[in-house]
Enzyme design. Structure first.
Site, short mmCIF file in Angstrom:
data_model
loop_
_atom_site.label_atom_id
_atom_site.label_comp_id
_atom_site.label_asym_id
_atom_site.label_seq_id
_atom_site.Cartn_x
_atom_site.Cartn_y
_atom_site.Cartn_z
N SER A 1 0.84 -1.20 0.00
CA SER A 1 0.00 0.00 0.00
C SER A 1 0.88 1.25 0.00
O SER A 1 1.69 1.43 -0.90
CB SER A 1 -0.96 -0.05 1.19
OG SER A 1 -1.99 0.89 1.07
N ASP B 1 -9.67 -5.37 -4.94
CA ASP B 1 -9.20 -4.28 -4.08
C ASP B 1 -10.00 -3.02 -4.38
O ASP B 1 -9.96 -2.49 -5.48
CB ASP B 1 -7.71 -4.03 -4.32
CG ASP B 1 -7.08 -3.11 -3.28
OD1 ASP B 1 -7.82 -2.39 -2.59
OD2 ASP B 1 -5.84 -3.12 -3.17
N HIS C 1 -7.58 -5.59 -0.68
CA HIS C 1 -6.43 -4.85 -0.18
C HIS C 1 -5.70 -5.64 0.91
O HIS C 1 -4.49 -5.47 1.10
CB HIS C 1 -6.89 -3.50 0.36
CG HIS C 1 -5.81 -2.49 0.49
ND1 HIS C 1 -5.19 -1.91 -0.59
CD2 HIS C 1 -5.22 -1.96 1.59
CE1 HIS C 1 -4.28 -1.05 -0.18
NE2 HIS C 1 -4.27 -1.07 1.15
#
Length: 266
Positions: A98, A218, A245
């Site tokens: 991320s 995601d 995610h």
């Protein structure tokens, strides 16, 4: 844990970092509001018997300190490189999740000769209006109540049949764990950066063999963002996995396998 001082564009910084294991170096960069252990406990356990694992706490996490100015991907990349230097790593593999993927990519662009391989999960090259809206909302929620943000993160990051939703007790435990992790001031600074990421100019400079992992479901950082990273990083390999995610946490064996196989490829 060890600490190292370095100079950022806004002033001095002292970085806390995790160091464990022995062997070829691998540096892990955590995501928004997280810590190395929160993002990578299973991966660290797998790698440390044969690798020196280094994982910095980015500004806003752990006991890392800086001037308090708005964060940039380039300054967080400097924190990553400073931790690697202090741990004695001349060259290393680099993994980011991320926000950590954005920071790892920036570090790879400015320290090209040192990066043996690069693995990026759920990263992005430039924040778009949807992400500005999302991370701005997260910033407001955590300021009001870390528990509120924890609930939303669980709903958005995990698949609908994910492990936190097995039963009410498990869900309550997960919410409490995330809420305890989210320190409003620290995660607030990282969320501000999430809204302003723009590393498109850096990505063409990456020369390390690169694997980009993209979760098909995601909704936090949708797959189009990883597609864009793959367009900009020369010769990057893009793999789409079934997951959201939270793929590294919902499918840890698959994530570990992808990372371990890629960093061990000559």
């Amino acid at each position: 844990m060890p600490h190292v001082r370095t100079a950022l564009s806004t002033g001095p910084s002292t970085i806390e970092y995790l160091r464990t294991g022995s062997g070829p170096g691998i540096v892990l960069v955590h995501g928004t509001g997280a810590t190395p252990e929160a993002n990578y406990s299973d991966l660290i356990a797998e790698l440390k018997p044969q690798h020196t694992v280094v994982a910095p706490f980015l500004s806003g996490s752990g006991s890392t300190t800086d001037s308090g100015a708005p964060l940039t991907a380039e300054d967080l990349a400097q924190q990553v490189l400073a931790a690697a230097d202090d741990a004695g790593l001349d060259d290393f593999a680099l993994v980011g999740h991320s926000l950590g993927a954005c920071v790892a990519a920036a570090a790879s662009a400015v320290a090209r000769r040192r990066i043996r391989s690069l693995v990026l999960h759920a990263g992005w090259a430039k924040s778009d209006p949807r992400m500005v809206l999302q991370f701005g909302l997260w910033q407001e929620l955590v300021a009001a109540s870390p528990e509120l943000l924890a609930r939303l993160v669980l709903l958005n990051a995990y698949d609908t049949d994910g492990s936190p939703f097995q039963d009410s007790q498990t869900l309550d435990t997960e919410v409490a764990g995330f809420a305890a992790l989210f320190r409003p001031e620290g995660i607030g600074r990282q969320l501000h950066l999430d809204q302003h990421i723009d590393i498109e100019h850096l990505l063409p400079r990456v020369t390390a063999p690169t694997l980009i992992i993209s979760g098909a479901s995601d909704v936090v950082v949708p797959p189009a963002h990883q597609d864009r990273m793959a367009e900009l990083i020369p010769h990057a390999e893009l793999i789409r996995v079934q997951g959201g995610h939270a793929f590294p946490f919902e499918s840890p064996d698959e994530f570990i396998g992808l990372v371990a196989d890629f960093i061990s490829t000559p």
